[in-house]
Write a protein that holds these residues in place. Structure first.
Motif, PDB file in Angstrom:
ATOM      1  N   LYS A  58      32.239   0.878 -75.433  1.00 50.39           N
ATOM      2  CA  LYS A  58      33.224   0.497 -76.075  1.00 50.39           C
ATOM      3  C   LYS A  58      34.372   1.083 -76.202  1.00 50.39           C
ATOM      4  O   LYS A  58      35.534   0.581 -76.156  1.00 50.39           O
ATOM      5  N   ILE A  59      34.333   2.580 -76.229  1.00 49.22           N
ATOM      6  CA  ILE A  59      35.647   3.359 -76.249  1.00 49.22           C
ATOM      7  C   ILE A  59      36.355   2.975 -74.886  1.00 49.22           C
ATOM      8  O   ILE A  59      37.688   2.835 -74.836  1.00 49.22           O
ATOM      9  N   CYS A  60      35.784   2.725 -73.810  1.00 48.13           N
ATOM     10  CA  CYS A  60      36.230   2.419 -72.617  1.00 48.13           C
ATOM     11  C   CYS A  60      36.909   1.257 -72.418  1.00 48.13           C
ATOM     12  O   CYS A  60      38.048   1.067 -71.983  1.00 48.13           O
ATOM     13  N   LYS A  61      36.382   0.287 -72.867  1.00 50.60           N
ATOM     14  CA  LYS A  61      36.766  -1.049 -73.171  1.00 50.60           C
ATOM     15  C   LYS A  61      37.986  -1.092 -74.023  1.00 50.60           C
ATOM     16  O   LYS A  61      39.073  -1.831 -73.585  1.00 50.60           O
ATOM     17  N   ALA A  62      38.005  -0.538 -75.140  1.00 51.67           N
ATOM     18  CA  ALA A  62      39.319  -0.450 -76.060  1.00 51.67           C
ATOM     19  C   ALA A  62      40.331   0.318 -75.331  1.00 51.67           C
ATOM     20  O   ALA A  62      41.482  -0.141 -75.393  1.00 51.67           O
ATOM     21  N   SER A  63      40.089   1.134 -74.770  1.00 44.26           N
ATOM     22  CA  SER A  63      41.190   2.293 -74.109  1.00 44.26           C
ATOM     23  C   SER A  63      41.808   1.429 -72.917  1.00 44.26           C
ATOM     24  O   SER A  63      43.002   1.368 -72.666  1.00 44.26           O
ATOM     25  N   LEU A  64      41.007   0.504 -72.246  1.00 46.69           N
ATOM     26  CA  LEU A  64      41.583  -0.083 -71.066  1.00 46.69           C
ATOM     27  C   LEU A  64      42.417  -1.230 -71.664  1.00 46.69           C
ATOM     28  O   LEU A  64      43.425  -1.458 -71.171  1.00 46.69           O
TER      29      LEU A  64
END
Length: 266
Positions: free
Chosen positions: A185-191
């Protein structure tokens, strides 16, 4: 000749992986490429299992022409390596006239390449100031996490400061999301945050891939190690984007990029 610094003041974001695989991919597209390692950790040498009698320490601290430190790696691909002795270089450069432009002066003899890619250390020290004043473009790999995005903004501000101080025209032409895991989720939000703020220069993400971590062990690019891997596909797409930029730079039509093939050392 496109002179590109691959840089981020934050470590562990895939600068060397990006430099090696971008360079190898461009070389496979018949672009003549020179990699310059400006990181005292010497990760380029370790990643490509290469040896050189002379390196960037000799280039920056002696009268030896930079061309004498060039080591051929394969078709269209050369390198100037570095090792830990490069840490002494900054101390030797401080106090010299125009110490921020020594690299530019030393590399004036480098000709005949389509691309010069500089793998920079994770810092904003004098060596990296030299890299930024030599380069015309910056590629910033950034891992898909919150702290990396904060570091990205600081990196961009540092580039703007250098441009203002030295009347330079360096541009950030690519931000490359790395270590992307679509399950996280953090990767998706950061992207998504990167897309919202930098969509005009943001590339498609480089996904997490074990083969990318294995490639340096074998001294190969991801294309030579496993051309069917996600890492190979993602970096090959980056190569396509970089080559397509040439149409904007030169105003000339570019031919379609060739399929990814195996059987080449790098």
């Amino acid at each position: 000749m496109r002179k590109i610094a691959v840089i981020n003041q934050k470590g562990g974001v895939g600068k060397t992986t990006t430099t090696v695989n971008l360079a190898a991919g461009l070389a496979r597209q018949n672009k003549k490429v020179l990699i310059i390692d400006l990181d005292p950790q010497g990760n380029i040498k370790s990643s490509l299992h290469t040896y050189s009698k002379y390196d960037m320490y000799h280039v920056l601290t002696t009268e030896m022409p930079a061309t004498e430190a060039i080591v051929p790696l394969g078709r269209n691909l050369d390198v100037i390596t570095s090792k830990e002795t490069l840490t002494k270089t900054e101390l030797m450069m401080i106090g010299q006239p125009n110490c921020q432009k020594i690299l530019k002066e030393k590399l004036n003899c480098i000709k005949g390449y389509d691309y010069v890619l500089i793998d920079c250390a994770p810092s904003l020290g004098l060596l990296n100031q030299n890299a930024l004043l030599y380069a015309e473009e910056v590629f910033i790999p950034v891992s898909a996490d919150v702290l990396a995005i904060d570091g990205l903004q600081k990196m961009i501000e540092a580039i703007e400061t250098i441009n203002e101080a030295f009347l330079h025209k360096l541009k950030v032409s690519k931000i490359i999301p790395t270590m992307y895991d679509q399950r996280n989720k953090i990767c998706k939000a950061s992207l998504q945050k990167l897309r919202d703020e930098y969509y005009t220069i943001l590339t498609d993400p480089i996904r997490v891939n074990s083969k990318l971590m294995e490639a340096p062990k074998h001294g190969k690019s991801i294309y030579a190690l496993d051309p069917k891997s996600r890492g190979a596909k993602d970096y090959w797409q980056l190569v396509q984007h970089v080559i397509n930029d040439e149409q904007t730079i030169t105003g000339k039509e570019q031919t379609l990029i060739a399929p990814l093939v195996s059987g080449i050392k790098f």
